[in-house]
Motif scaffolding. Structure first.
Motif, mmCIF file in Angstrom:
data_model
loop_
_atom_site.group_PDB
_atom_site.id
_atom_site.type_symbol
_atom_site.label_atom_id
_atom_site.label_comp_id
_atom_site.label_asym_id
_atom_site.label_seq_id
_atom_site.Cartn_x
_atom_site.Cartn_y
_atom_site.Cartn_z
ATOM 1 N N CYS A 186 0.800 -1.020 0.056
ATOM 2 C CA CYS A 186 0.064 -0.119 -0.174
ATOM 3 C C CYS A 186 0.982 1.374 -0.032
ATOM 4 C CB CYS A 186 -1.038 -0.045 1.258
ATOM 5 S SG CYS A 186 -2.117 1.310 1.079
ATOM 6 N N VAL A 187 0.598 2.184 -1.005
ATOM 7 C CA VAL A 187 1.572 3.371 -1.291
ATOM 8 C C VAL A 187 0.836 4.333 -0.412
ATOM 9 C CG1 VAL A 187 2.465 5.089 -2.644
ATOM 10 C CG2 VAL A 187 2.618 2.466 -3.343
ATOM 11 N N ILE A 188 1.369 5.177 0.420
ATOM 12 C CA ILE A 188 0.783 6.342 0.908
ATOM 13 C C ILE A 188 1.697 7.623 0.926
ATOM 14 C CG2 ILE A 188 -0.231 7.363 3.109
ATOM 15 C CD1 ILE A 188 -0.730 4.378 4.159
ATOM 16 N N ASP A 189 1.618 8.366 -0.053
ATOM 17 C CA ASP A 189 2.311 9.267 -0.406
ATOM 18 C C ASP A 189 1.374 10.792 -0.305
ATOM 19 O OD1 ASP A 189 4.519 11.273 -1.377
ATOM 20 O OD2 ASP A 189 4.079 10.780 -3.331
ATOM 21 N N GLU A 190 1.324 11.716 0.718
ATOM 22 C CA GLU A 190 2.344 11.529 1.784
ATOM 23 C C GLU A 190 1.408 11.592 3.018
ATOM 24 O OE1 GLU A 190 5.203 14.225 2.670
ATOM 25 O OE2 GLU A 190 4.124 15.986 2.586
ATOM 26 N N ILE A 191 1.965 11.349 4.291
ATOM 27 C CA ILE A 191 1.224 11.628 5.571
ATOM 28 C C ILE A 191 1.957 12.871 5.999
ATOM 29 C CG2 ILE A 191 0.871 10.498 7.779
ATOM 30 C CD1 ILE A 191 1.428 7.948 6.809
ATOM 31 N N GLY A 192 1.315 14.053 5.755
ATOM 32 C CA GLY A 192 1.736 15.067 5.917
ATOM 33 C C GLY A 192 0.596 16.029 6.611
ATOM 34 N N MET A 229 -1.253 18.400 5.551
ATOM 35 C CA MET A 229 -2.699 18.562 4.656
ATOM 36 C C MET A 229 -3.418 17.130 5.013
ATOM 37 S SD MET A 229 -1.455 20.322 1.090
ATOM 38 C CE MET A 229 -0.668 21.590 1.022
ATOM 39 N N GLU A 230 -2.855 16.102 4.808
ATOM 40 C CA GLU A 230 -3.398 14.855 4.957
ATOM 41 C C GLU A 230 -4.254 14.742 6.333
ATOM 42 O OE1 GLU A 230 -0.888 14.860 1.342
ATOM 43 O OE2 GLU A 230 -0.749 15.438 3.647
ATOM 44 N N LEU A 231 -3.451 15.421 7.352
ATOM 45 C CA LEU A 231 -3.477 14.950 8.617
ATOM 46 C C LEU A 231 -4.881 15.756 9.164
ATOM 47 C CD1 LEU A 231 -0.030 14.294 10.187
ATOM 48 C CD2 LEU A 231 -1.943 12.487 9.548
ATOM 49 N N PHE A 232 -5.637 16.460 8.476
ATOM 50 C CA PHE A 232 -6.563 17.302 8.953
ATOM 51 C C PHE A 232 -7.862 16.327 8.988
ATOM 52 C CE2 PHE A 232 -4.775 21.368 7.278
ATOM 53 C CZ PHE A 232 -4.852 22.170 8.214
ATOM 54 N N SER A 233 -7.546 15.132 8.230
ATOM 55 C CA SER A 233 -8.615 14.078 7.990
ATOM 56 C C SER A 233 -8.558 13.186 9.441
ATOM 57 C CB SER A 233 -8.563 13.479 6.717
ATOM 58 O OG SER A 233 -9.384 12.404 6.805
ATOM 59 N N GLN A 234 -9.334 12.950 10.272
ATOM 60 C CA GLN A 234 -9.311 12.054 11.345
ATOM 61 C C GLN A 234 -9.581 10.660 10.739
ATOM 62 O OE1 GLN A 234 -8.571 12.277 14.349
ATOM 63 N NE2 GLN A 234 -7.810 14.243 13.692
ATOM 64 N N PRO A 235 -10.602 10.451 9.797
ATOM 65 C CA PRO A 235 -10.666 9.083 8.960
ATOM 66 C C PRO A 235 -9.624 8.520 8.480
ATOM 67 C CG PRO A 235 -12.544 10.361 8.737
ATOM 68 C CD PRO A 235 -11.615 11.239 9.348
ATOM 69 N N PHE A 236 -8.911 9.682 7.707
ATOM 70 C CA PHE A 236 -7.309 9.328 7.164
ATOM 71 C C PHE A 236 -6.513 8.532 8.227
ATOM 72 C CE2 PHE A 236 -3.116 10.464 5.887
ATOM 73 C CZ PHE A 236 -3.056 9.513 4.857
ATOM 74 N N LEU A 252 4.678 1.442 1.882
ATOM 75 C CA LEU A 252 5.702 2.125 1.294
ATOM 76 C C LEU A 252 5.250 3.591 1.335
ATOM 77 C CD1 LEU A 252 8.385 2.382 -0.276
ATOM 78 C CD2 LEU A 252 7.114 1.970 -2.439
ATOM 79 N N GLY A 253 5.725 4.393 2.083
ATOM 80 C CA GLY A 253 5.097 5.757 2.187
ATOM 81 C C GLY A 253 6.085 6.934 2.384
ATOM 82 N N THR A 254 5.429 8.064 2.442
ATOM 83 C CA THR A 254 6.587 9.247 2.832
ATOM 84 C C THR A 254 6.025 9.893 4.071
ATOM 85 O OG1 THR A 254 5.453 10.740 1.192
ATOM 86 C CG2 THR A 254 7.254 9.347 0.069
ATOM 87 N N ILE A 255 6.989 10.677 4.682
ATOM 88 C CA ILE A 255 6.584 11.522 5.720
ATOM 89 C C ILE A 255 7.555 12.781 5.702
ATOM 90 C CG2 ILE A 255 5.635 9.787 7.362
ATOM 91 C CD1 ILE A 255 8.512 9.609 8.587
#
Length: 202
Positions: free
Chosen positions: A110-116, A118-125, A141-144
């Motif tokens: 599972c590719v997750i680009d990125e966990i930053g 912007m994305e962390l405004f989402s609690q379900p995410f 396989l992700g990026t932070i």
């Protein structure tokens, strides 16, 4: 032993490019790969925002300069960019929730680009990322982002997990880390990437 691989480094160093190339290599080897990456959106040579793009080709806005949130929705802003939370969740959440051996017997990536920010405004995410990291048979396989200012709780949680290996990418360098992988801009300690591929049976 670490199961998940995350890349970190300053913006523009090539993390997303590496993620895309690694995904192509894994897919060509027969490994089930799904996920999403973020991509700059430019207009007249100027960056106006970011899109979220799934590996299946679906695309939607993640953020735009000067845009307004839907009526009645709180504004989620990072600098000059306003995050389109509904668009992001509509694309990213199904991908994460479908990850795992229940859909793909054996290992899957599972590719997750990125966990930053912007994305962390989402609690379900946030909840979906935690679930994906804990799903047996799923390799992330992700990026932070590089730590800067106030720590991001989920990012620090990921850094401290015993099943996560974080590579710091300072500058792209063409190397040949493993047989069968063409020249890729990998971090210096790319032998760990080979070990990760071996774990996945690739």
């Amino acid at each position: 032993m670490a199961r998940h691989v995350f890349l970190t480094g300053p913006p523009g160093v090539g993390k997303t490019t590496l993620i895309q190339k690694a995904s192509e290599v894994l897919q060509s080897s027969g490994m089930p790969v799904d996920g999403f990456y973020t991509q700059e959106v430019r207009q007249g040579g100027r960056r106006i925002g970011f899109d979220v793009v799934t590996l299946s080709g679906a695309r939607g806005p993640l953020s735009r300069v000067g845009s307004q949130p839907p009526p009645g929705k709180p504004e989620c802003r990072v600098g000059q960019y306003v995050v389109d939370l509904a668009s992001f969740e509509q694309l990213a959440l199904p991908v994460l929730r479908n990850a795992g051996p229940s859909r793909n017997p054996g290992h899957s990536v599972c590719v997750i680009d990125e966990i930053g920010k912007m994305e962390l405004f989402s609690q379900p995410f946030i909840q979906a990322v935690r679930q994906t990291l804990s799903t047996p048979g799923t390799v992330v396989l992700g990026t932070i982002p590089v730590p800067k200012g106030k720590p991001l709780a989920l990012v620090e949680e990921i850094r401290n997990r015993h099943d996560v290996k974080v590579f710091s990418v300072s500058e792209p360098a063409l190397v040949h880390p493993c047989p069968g992988i063409p020249s890729l801009p990998l971090p210096p300690s790319s032998s760990a990437f080979c070990q990760w591929r071996s774990q996945c049976g690739v």
